[in-house]
Motif scaffolding. Structure first.
Motif, PDB file in Angstrom:
ATOM      1  N   VAL A 184       0.945  -1.073   0.203  1.00 43.29           N
ATOM      2  CA  VAL A 184       0.262  -0.144  -0.534  1.00 43.29           C
ATOM      3  C   VAL A 184       0.660   1.505  -0.199  1.00 43.29           C
ATOM      4  O   VAL A 184       1.262   2.149  -0.595  1.00 43.29           O
ATOM      5  N   LEU A 185       1.803   1.182   0.993  1.00 43.79           N
ATOM      6  CA  LEU A 185       2.394   2.436   1.528  1.00 43.79           C
ATOM      7  C   LEU A 185       3.682   2.319  -0.848  1.00 43.79           C
ATOM      8  O   LEU A 185       3.955   3.699  -1.039  1.00 43.79           O
ATOM      9  N   ASP A 215       2.608   1.795  -3.639  1.00 42.22           N
ATOM     10  CA  ASP A 215       1.403   2.131  -4.723  1.00 42.22           C
ATOM     11  C   ASP A 215       0.891   3.767  -4.036  1.00 42.22           C
ATOM     12  O   ASP A 215       0.822   4.869  -4.443  1.00 42.22           O
ATOM     13  N   LEU A 216       1.416   4.104  -3.139  1.00 40.50           N
ATOM     14  CA  LEU A 216       0.690   5.933  -2.789  1.00 40.50           C
ATOM     15  C   LEU A 216       2.359   5.674  -3.406  1.00 40.50           C
ATOM     16  O   LEU A 216       1.601   7.211  -3.438  1.00 40.50           O
ATOM     17  N   HIS A 231      -6.767   0.956  -3.769  1.00 42.19           N
ATOM     18  CA  HIS A 231      -5.467   1.777  -4.679  1.00 42.19           C
ATOM     19  C   HIS A 231      -6.442   1.728  -5.651  1.00 42.19           C
ATOM     20  O   HIS A 231      -5.935   3.230  -7.098  1.00 42.19           O
ATOM     21  N   PRO A 285      -9.120   4.729  -0.291  1.00 46.56           N
ATOM     22  CA  PRO A 285      -8.096   5.639   0.957  1.00 46.56           C
ATOM     23  C   PRO A 285      -8.710   7.561   0.341  1.00 46.56           C
ATOM     24  O   PRO A 285      -7.585   8.073   0.413  1.00 46.56           O
ATOM     25  N   ILE A 300      -7.289   9.149   2.992  1.00 46.43           N
ATOM     26  CA  ILE A 300      -5.273   9.233   3.210  1.00 46.43           C
ATOM     27  C   ILE A 300      -5.441  10.218   1.887  1.00 46.43           C
ATOM     28  O   ILE A 300      -5.080  11.541   2.408  1.00 46.43           O
ATOM     29  N   TYR A 301      -5.650  10.822   0.852  1.00 43.93           N
ATOM     30  CA  TYR A 301      -5.438  10.994  -0.286  1.00 43.93           C
ATOM     31  C   TYR A 301      -6.083  12.595  -0.307  1.00 43.93           C
ATOM     32  O   TYR A 301      -5.021  13.297  -0.273  1.00 43.93           O
ATOM     33  N   ILE A 357      -7.813   0.930   5.408  1.00 45.41           N
ATOM     34  CA  ILE A 357      -6.933   1.751   4.496  1.00 45.41           C
ATOM     35  C   ILE A 357      -8.660   2.439   3.660  1.00 45.41           C
ATOM     36  O   ILE A 357      -8.331   3.490   3.997  1.00 45.41           O
TER      37      ILE A 357
END
Length: 286
Positions: free
Chosen positions: A96-97, A99-100, A144, A172, A176-177, A211
């Motif tokens: 995940v990190l 991809d981020l 994602h 996310p 997150i985003y 997430i």
């Protein structure tokens, strides 16, 4: 169960953690670089004070602490690599990190592979636009993939938008985003995304998902995005699905957390609803 829900909210603290991490890392690297060329904190403190007093000693201790902290960071990365090899859950977190970071242009991650969004988003945009010219299209994006789906909708030509609907799950975008990149995917961009689709958008989320989460904050007194239709975007799913053992099974229902949502009835219902709304709009205009 409360512990699982509490752990799922750790992602909301990701922004301050990253800021602190980069600040401390930058200070540590600057300190080591100055020490290597002979103008580190200890030397500077000695020159400014004119003698080796308590200030110079304190600077020396702080320098040592910084070196130890960076060394521990390297060891921590090695442990993380080992844990990723042994643990599927850790691998998912690292993925995940990764991809981020690699979603953004190469200037953000100069030592990682090229940005895959620069290739994936135009290809998806072209594909969706071609399909929308033939009939209704429901874009489904998990985790994602929902970010790629949102970027695709934002790039679609206006002629294709009336035939497109969006279904995100485990997304996310809001959690997150919108927090880390408000200029690119902040609240105003997410509202614009909903307006482009005439709010043919559903987002499935669970309290236990570390997430994914809701797209919009519905706690405010005013309607989200100034439009009551925005309040219908987020659909909260129950997790676990039940508290009792199904008569056809021998174990309690599992806690699904970030597991793909397509196996749940709410997913099928959302797909049917979005396709029906898109088809009715198309028939009304024809």
């Amino acid at each position: 169960m409360r512990e699982i829900v509490a752990k799922s909210h750790v992602a909301e603290e990701l922004g301050p953690m990253l800021v602190a991490f980069f600040l401390i890392s930058s200070l540590g690297l600057a300190t080591i670089a100055l020490d290597l060329i002979g103008v580190g904190p200890t030397q500077l403190a000695t020159q400014l004070s004119g003698q080796r007093d308590g200030t110079a000693v304190l600077a020396a201790y702080l320098t040592d602490v910084g070196i130890w902290a960076i060394s521990l960071l390297v060891i921590g990365l090695m442990i993380l690599g080992y844990r990723s090899y042994r643990s599927a859950e850790t691998r998912r977190l690292v993925a995940v990190l990764w991809d981020l970071g690699t979603f953004w242009p190469r200037t953000v991650h100069p030592f990682a592979p090229p940005c895959y969004a620069a290739r994936a988003v135009p290809e998806l945009t072209k594909r969706v636009a071609a399909l929308a010219a033939r009939g209704p299209v429901a874009i489904s994006g998990h985790s994602h993939g929902s970010v790629l789906a949102a970027a695709t909708v934002l790039r679609l030509p206006p002629a294709a938008l009336p035939n497109v609907a969006l279904l995100t799950h485990g997304s996310p975008l809001g959690r997150i985003y919108a927090r880390l990149y408000p200029a690119y995917l902040g609240q105003h961009v997410l509202c614009d995304l909903g307006e482009r689709l005439d709010w043919r958008w559903r987002n499935l989320w669970r309290d236990t998902d570390p997430i994914g989460g809701p797209i919009f904050d519905h706690r405010a007194a005013e309607p989200t995005c100034g439009n009551p239709a925005a309040s219908q975007v987020d659909v909260r799913l129950r997790d676990p699905r039940a508290l009792t053992i199904d008569p056809a099974d021998t174990v309690p229902p599992p806690v699904e957390r970030h597991w793909p949502y397509h196996t749940q009835p709410q997913y099928q219902e959302a797909v049917r609803e979005l396709v029906d709304r898109t088809s009715h709009r198309r028939q009304g205009k024809s």
